[in-house]
Enzyme design. Sequence first.
Site, PDB file in Angstrom:
ATOM      1  CD  GLN A 252      -2.885  -0.657  -0.063  1.00 31.22           C
ATOM      2  OE1 GLN A 252      -3.603   0.027  -0.726  1.00 31.22           O
ATOM      3  NE2 GLN A 252      -3.696  -2.015   0.093  1.00 31.22           N
ATOM      4  CE1 TYR A 284      -7.226 -11.253  -8.634  1.00 35.45           C
ATOM      5  CE2 TYR A 284      -8.735 -11.430  -6.843  1.00 35.45           C
ATOM      6  CZ  TYR A 284      -8.567 -12.198  -8.637  1.00 35.45           C
ATOM      7  OH  TYR A 284      -8.988 -11.932  -8.930  1.00 35.45           O
ATOM      8  CD  GLU A 308       0.558 -12.184  -5.342  1.00 32.57           C
ATOM      9  OE1 GLU A 308       0.418 -11.643  -6.696  1.00 32.57           O
ATOM     10  OE2 GLU A 308      -0.820 -11.017  -4.971  1.00 32.57           O
ATOM     11  CB  CYS A 388      -7.912   0.045  -5.418  1.00 31.57           C
ATOM     12  SG  CYS A 388      -7.493  -0.997  -6.160  1.00 31.57           S
TER      13      CYS A 388
END
Length: 431
Positions: A252, A284, A308, A388
């Site tokens: 992030q 993810y 992932e 997002c």
Amino acid sequence: MPVRTPPRRHQRPAAAPNPTVGTELELEVTGVAHGGVMVARHEGRVVFVSDAIPGERVRARVTEAKKSFWRADTLEVLEASPHRQPHVWAEASLDRDPEGRAGGAEFGHIELAHQRELKRQVVADALARFARVDAGGLEVQALDGDDDSSGTGWRTRVRLQVAADGTVGPYAARSHTVIPVRSLPLAAEAIAEIAPLATRFGDAASVDLVAPSGGRALTVVTTRDGSRPPAEAITERVGDREFALDALGFWQVHLRAAQTLTTAVQRAIDADAFDPRAANLDLYGGVGLLAAAVGDRFGQATRITSVESSEPATDFAARNLSDWVGARALTARVEHFVKGLAENATALERGRQRAATVVLDPPRSGAGRAVVDELVRTGPAQVIYVACDPVAFARDAALFGDAGYGIRSLEAFDLFPNTHHVELVAHLTRD
């Protein structure tokens, strides 16, 4: 007399440039659109306008003219909004020609509180249009300290581009033109201190600046052939926990975002519906940030699989999740992992899937139908969706809704002040 050779039959004369591009218009700006632009109309046609605010009248230059819409850049504000402020980044202000404005702070001319209101409107509109969900009570929450700093000084990762002549800087908005700058106001202090803004680079294509919370800031140069120095491991701290990752691995960007999302995900999970022995998933999963958030809330015996596609990230996740005996990290594309989960499961596995909590943190494009359809076939007890992009989330929420999963709670966070981006954390359960 000159002889003109007739064109061959298969050749067509070059199309004339669109005469509309370059035209200057006076526009009444009426709303905000997804993507950081505002909405106006000219003779009934939608015009997406940059560097404006709803309620303003502006003079703008058309930069793109399609059948369904035009794009335009603001040149002058004729009637200003009361929410307009001097741009936080001088190199992105209206004083410059639009082609010379630095990109990456497209809301920097708007007061922070109104930025969040515009982001709220975008989220609410997307959910209403795509998912038929009323988000009327939603509020976009500021992170601690951002109002005091006018939404600057928060970026812990910055990528600068390198022009053919070696000049370094950000791209202009919607362009690959490198803009030389003297400042990076959104960057954290440690980034600003090492930013090589006056340096000329030779064979470089980009320069990444990284300021981890657990160590010194560093610079990584990527050459035009794609080569860079060997990956360097860094440490990020979230509360009392440390996470190892590649210096250019995903993390992030806002210096307080990881803690904010950790707390939000923990808050979103319904403890009464959580089963630590279920087939819990972190999809993810990156280097394990949100899987760790689940484990920290529900204890060391929590079973959770982090999935992932990046093998280096998975290796770090395995290390970062070693405190939990039931945690594991798998390298796989999520759409491949979920395919056939329900179909190939034993009776015991199907029961664990139905009891599962799934944390979903897809890329900006969203999870998409292939993932959602396979996921809902397993029938998890609850889904925590971290998004997002509000439009991608709304489309996925519609798919979940069609399968009987409704939004029970939704929080929005301003993790990217002075830009149009917003982060969402949603809790979905079966009706």
